[in-house]
Design a protein around this motif. Structure first.
Motif, PDB file in Angstrom:
ATOM      1  N   ASP A  65       0.810  -1.218   0.000  1.00 47.65           N
ATOM      2  CA  ASP A  65       0.000   0.000   0.000  1.00 47.65           C
ATOM      3  C   ASP A  65       0.847   1.274   0.000  1.00 47.65           C
ATOM      4  OD1 ASP A  65       0.980  -0.193   2.544  1.00 47.65           O
ATOM      5  OD2 ASP A  65      -0.942   0.070   3.555  1.00 47.65           O
ATOM      6  N   ARG A  66       2.135   1.158  -0.350  1.00 47.38           N
ATOM      7  CA  ARG A  66       3.017   2.323  -0.478  1.00 47.38           C
ATOM      8  C   ARG A  66       3.207   2.654  -1.951  1.00 47.38           C
ATOM      9  NH1 ARG A  66       3.349   5.369   3.540  1.00 47.38           N
ATOM     10  NH2 ARG A  66       5.081   6.433   2.575  1.00 47.38           N
ATOM     11  N   MET A  67       3.019   3.896  -2.280  1.00 46.91           N
ATOM     12  CA  MET A  67       3.234   4.383  -3.639  1.00 46.91           C
ATOM     13  C   MET A  67       4.360   5.413  -3.566  1.00 46.91           C
ATOM     14  SD  MET A  67       2.010   4.566  -6.932  1.00 46.91           S
ATOM     15  CE  MET A  67       0.319   4.023  -6.885  1.00 46.91           C
ATOM     16  N   THR A  68       5.309   5.316  -4.476  1.00 48.65           N
ATOM     17  CA  THR A  68       6.399   6.288  -4.541  1.00 48.65           C
ATOM     18  C   THR A  68       6.430   6.889  -5.932  1.00 48.65           C
ATOM     19  OG1 THR A  68       7.701   5.039  -2.923  1.00 48.65           O
ATOM     20  CG2 THR A  68       8.885   6.656  -4.277  1.00 48.65           C
ATOM     21  N   LEU A  69       6.362   8.199  -5.990  1.00 45.32           N
ATOM     22  CA  LEU A  69       6.561   8.920  -7.243  1.00 45.32           C
ATOM     23  C   LEU A  69       8.051   9.236  -7.271  1.00 45.32           C
ATOM     24  CD1 LEU A  69       3.484  11.337  -7.153  1.00 45.32           C
ATOM     25  CD2 LEU A  69       3.605   8.954  -7.900  1.00 45.32           C
ATOM     26  N   ASN A  70       8.798   8.523  -8.108  1.00 39.34           N
ATOM     27  CA  ASN A  70      10.260   8.595  -8.095  1.00 39.34           C
ATOM     28  C   ASN A  70      10.805   9.960  -8.487  1.00 39.34           C
ATOM     29  OD1 ASN A  70      10.581   5.903  -7.258  1.00 39.34           O
ATOM     30  ND2 ASN A  70      10.196   5.219  -9.348  1.00 39.34           N
ATOM     31  N   ASN A  71      10.150  10.625  -9.421  1.00 38.83           N
ATOM     32  CA  ASN A  71      10.582  11.942  -9.870  1.00 38.83           C
ATOM     33  C   ASN A  71       9.310  12.704 -10.268  1.00 38.83           C
ATOM     34  OD1 ASN A  71      11.539  14.178 -11.347  1.00 38.83           O
ATOM     35  ND2 ASN A  71      13.430  13.085 -11.845  1.00 38.83           N
TER      36      ASN A  71
END
Length: 182
Positions: free
Chosen positions: A167-173
């Motif tokens: 349930d973790r979302m990471t927008l890398n850039n």
């Protein structure tokens, strides 16, 4: 007033289709428009996690607002947040012509506004947040089908723009995501 937990706020069309307006969290006041306009609720709230909610009768709330400037200020700020949320949704749906642009904008708005990035951050630094929505709900927020969201998230991962683990979302850039899918 939502004291703990998260609540999904939706509106429905005459044919029963749901549109996810926002996810409310601790400190959010729900039903302000209905309280001030003395109308029926136009939206539905559904809990996403266990919640603690305090209900205040309309007459008591209005009386406290009249005698306590802090409560009036909190109310004005809550209405401003609701307006900002509605504005972001309308902008996303009206101005983005591509499905990828709508989803990218939804993810950026979610990360920056609702989930831990209230202060401006450099556009090239990753933003990581708890994603409590499933693909169908995310699609509802972006005005897209679940299938389209699934396809686009796969593309975004392949392009190195997002990572998702449980349930973790990471927008890398975030800056690159925004520039690519304006």
């Amino acid at each position: 007033m939502l004291c703990a937990g998260r609540v999904k706020v939706t509106a429905s069309s005459s044919n029963g289709r749901l549109f996810l307006l926002r996810v409310a969290g601790p400190g959010d006041i729900l039903g302000l428009a209905a309280l001030h306009e003395q109308t029926a609720h136009r939206v539905t709230a559904e809990t996403l996690s266990p919640c603690t909610i305090k209900s205040i009768p309309r007459a008591d709330y209005i009386r406290v607002m009249k005698t306590n400037p802090d409560v009036s200020l909190i109310t004005a700020l809550a209405i401003a947040r609701e307006y900002q949320s509605a504005f972001l949704s309308a902008r996303r749906l009206a101005l983005h012509t591509s499905a990828a642009g709508k989803l990218a904008s939804t993810l950026l708005d979610w990360a920056r506004t609702d989930h831990g990035s209230h202060c401006p951050t450099p556009a090239n630094l990753p933003i990581s947040f708890h994603m409590q929505l499933n693909q169908e709900e995310l699609g509802s927020m972006a005005g897209l089908s679940r299938e389209t969201v699934s396809r686009l998230l796969t593309r975004f991962r392949r392009e190195g723009l997002v990572d998702q683990s449980d349930d973790r979302m990471t927008l890398n850039n975030p800056g690159r995501l925004e520039a690519r899918y304006r």
